[in-house]
Design an enzyme around this catalytic site. Structure first.
Site, PDB file in Angstrom:
ATOM      1  N   ASP A  40     -30.327 -66.913 -36.409  1.00 54.52           N
ATOM      2  CA  ASP A  40     -30.248 -66.682 -34.962  1.00 54.52           C
ATOM      3  C   ASP A  40     -28.925 -67.225 -34.408  1.00 54.52           C
ATOM      4  O   ASP A  40     -28.322 -68.135 -34.984  1.00 54.52           O
ATOM      5  CB  ASP A  40     -31.443 -67.372 -34.285  1.00 54.52           C
ATOM      6  CG  ASP A  40     -31.672 -66.874 -32.874  1.00 54.52           C
ATOM      7  OD1 ASP A  40     -31.112 -65.822 -32.492  1.00 54.52           O
ATOM      8  OD2 ASP A  40     -32.420 -67.547 -32.132  1.00 54.52           O
ATOM      9  N   LEU A  66     -31.099 -65.416 -58.667  1.00 55.84           N
ATOM     10  CA  LEU A  66     -31.662 -65.443 -57.312  1.00 55.84           C
ATOM     11  C   LEU A  66     -32.192 -64.069 -56.884  1.00 55.84           C
ATOM     12  O   LEU A  66     -31.524 -63.055 -57.112  1.00 55.84           O
ATOM     13  CB  LEU A  66     -30.559 -65.880 -56.330  1.00 55.84           C
ATOM     14  CG  LEU A  66     -30.897 -65.793 -54.844  1.00 55.84           C
ATOM     15  CD1 LEU A  66     -31.879 -66.886 -54.441  1.00 55.84           C
ATOM     16  CD2 LEU A  66     -29.628 -65.913 -53.988  1.00 55.84           C
ATOM     17  N   HIS A 103     -22.149 -60.810 -35.097  1.00 60.22           N
ATOM     18  CA  HIS A 103     -22.841 -60.277 -36.279  1.00 60.22           C
ATOM     19  C   HIS A 103     -21.880 -60.175 -37.459  1.00 60.22           C
ATOM     20  O   HIS A 103     -22.241 -60.483 -38.595  1.00 60.22           O
ATOM     21  CB  HIS A 103     -23.442 -58.896 -35.968  1.00 60.22           C
ATOM     22  CG  HIS A 103     -24.482 -58.917 -34.890  1.00 60.22           C
ATOM     23  ND1 HIS A 103     -25.461 -59.885 -34.808  1.00 60.22           N
ATOM     24  CD2 HIS A 103     -24.702 -58.095 -33.821  1.00 60.22           C
ATOM     25  CE1 HIS A 103     -26.235 -59.654 -33.764  1.00 60.22           C
ATOM     26  NE2 HIS A 103     -25.791 -58.583 -33.137  1.00 60.22           N
TER      27      HIS A 103
HETATM   28  C1  FPP Z   1     -29.566 -62.948 -34.486  1.00 62.74           C
HETATM   29  O1  FPP Z   1     -28.567 -63.245 -33.572  1.00 62.74           O
HETATM   30  C2  FPP Z   1     -29.109 -62.111 -35.588  1.00 62.74           C
HETATM   31  C3  FPP Z   1     -29.476 -60.827 -35.839  1.00 62.74           C
HETATM   32  C4  FPP Z   1     -30.426 -60.090 -34.989  1.00 62.74           C
HETATM   33  C5  FPP Z   1     -28.948 -60.053 -36.967  1.00 62.74           C
HETATM   34  C6  FPP Z   1     -28.608 -60.760 -38.220  1.00 62.74           C
HETATM   35  C7  FPP Z   1     -27.628 -59.971 -38.944  1.00 62.74           C
HETATM   36  C8  FPP Z   1     -26.567 -60.442 -39.610  1.00 62.74           C
HETATM   37  C9  FPP Z   1     -26.274 -61.846 -39.801  1.00 62.74           C
HETATM   38  C10 FPP Z   1     -25.597 -59.456 -40.133  1.00 62.74           C
HETATM   39  C11 FPP Z   1     -25.717 -58.910 -41.483  1.00 62.74           C
HETATM   40  C12 FPP Z   1     -26.737 -59.388 -42.414  1.00 62.74           C
HETATM   41  C13 FPP Z   1     -26.776 -59.082 -43.728  1.00 62.74           C
HETATM   42  C14 FPP Z   1     -27.988 -59.479 -44.505  1.00 62.74           C
HETATM   43  C15 FPP Z   1     -25.688 -58.384 -44.436  1.00 62.74           C
HETATM   44  P1  FPP Z   1     -28.756 -62.788 -32.073  1.00 62.74           P
HETATM   45  O2  FPP Z   1     -28.062 -61.494 -31.899  1.00 62.74           O
HETATM   46  O3  FPP Z   1     -30.220 -62.760 -31.742  1.00 62.74           O
HETATM   47  O4  FPP Z   1     -28.020 -63.941 -31.316  1.00 62.74           O
HETATM   48  P2  FPP Z   1     -28.383 -64.550 -29.890  1.00 62.74           P
HETATM   49  O5  FPP Z   1     -29.771 -65.079 -29.982  1.00 62.74           O
HETATM   50  O6  FPP Z   1     -27.377 -65.626 -29.727  1.00 62.74           O
HETATM   51  O7  FPP Z   1     -28.236 -63.447 -28.903  1.00 62.74           O
END
Ligand code: FPP
Length: 241
Positions: A22, A133, A39
């Site tokens: 997150d 893994l 992201h």
């Molecule tokens: C949460 O941050 C994150 C996500 C919804 C997406 C996670 C994706 C990645 C890390 C990118 C790629 C992953 C892989 C496995 C290649 P948020 O957008 O909810 O952040 P916020 O809470 O600060 O708004």
């Protein structure tokens, strides 16, 4: 300075670590960038933590990459996330193979765009023989979807006379979840300060240790990961006994 890594008892490692990644959006906003930039930087953390988990000998690492609820984000963000996920998976396949990492996916994969589903399946197939893994990506995943889905399948088996109501127990339910054959997590980490579980692996975390850190996911590095493992090793697990 001794690192957290050096203090970890290698004989008492959590077998399965699940992470709610997150804070990408907040991390980017704090730097004056848009959410997509967060992201993109989150991918660097995914690489780092996968490498750290493989290095230290963790057997399963599950990452909450896209939730069922994430489909309701603005279309441009959904598209960018899908593209990022799938490009990363495609580009990283040789590295996964080099490091003996097996890719798996859980969630309602039928909702993924056709091309994304194809590329994901290709990487899963190309890494399926790896014995190090297991990297499990939760994509279009939510626990309530998973449990509802398993109830539908179990009900159909009962209707078809293949199962009896009395056959239903913990083990049977687990075997109808998308996490079948994956042990329950020993440790669940959530980054970015929120203290909740957000529909992630609700059935599977009955006895899981939870670890929350204020660090945003794009800033989460190997030492943060090792620190969480160390904290896990200092806890006494009783499994309700
Ligand atoms: C949460 O941050 C994150 C996500 C919804 C997406 C996670 C994706 C990645 C890390 C990118 C790629 C992953 C892989 C496995 C290649 P948020 O957008 O909810 O952040 P916020 O809470 O600060 O708004």
């Amino acid at each position: 300075m001794t690192s957290f890594k050096d203090k970890i008892d290698k004989l008492n490692l959590p077998k399965h670590i699940a992470i709610i990644m997150d804070g990408n959006g907040r991390w980017a906003a704090e730097r004056g960038y848009d959410r997509i930039f967060g992201h993109q930087n989150g991918v660097t953390s995914v690489r780092e933590i996968t490498e750290a988990a493989a290095e230290i000998g963790i057997e399963y690492l599950t990452l909450y990459a896209f939730s069922t609820e994430n489909w309701s984000r603005p279309q441009a963000e959904v598209d960018a996330l899908m593209e990022l996920l799938i490009d990363t998976i495609e580009n990283e396949t040789p590295t996964l193979n080099k490091n003996n990492v097996r890719l798996m996916a859980i969630g309602d994969l039928t909702r993924l765009p056709g091309k994304a589903a194809e590329k994901l399946q290709r990487c899963i197939d190309q890494t399926s023989k790896n014995t190090g893994l297991s990297l499990v990506l939760a994509l279009s995943y939510s626990s309530r979807w998973e449990i509802t889905n398993s109830l539908k399948i179990i009900s159909k088996e009962i209707e078809a006379g293949k199962l009896k109501t009395d056959d239903i127990n913990d083990e049977l339910i687990s075997s109808f979840l998308t996490t079948k054959n994956i042990p329950d997590p020993d440790l669940m980490i959530r980054t970015s300060g929120e203290v909740r579980v957000s529909n992630f692996l609700l059935w599977q975390i009955a006895y899981t240790e939870l670890y929350f850190t204020k660090t945003h996911w794009p800033a989460f590095r190997k030492e943060d990961f090792y620190q969480a493992i160390l904290e896990f090793q200092h806890r006494e697990r009783r499994f309700g006994k």
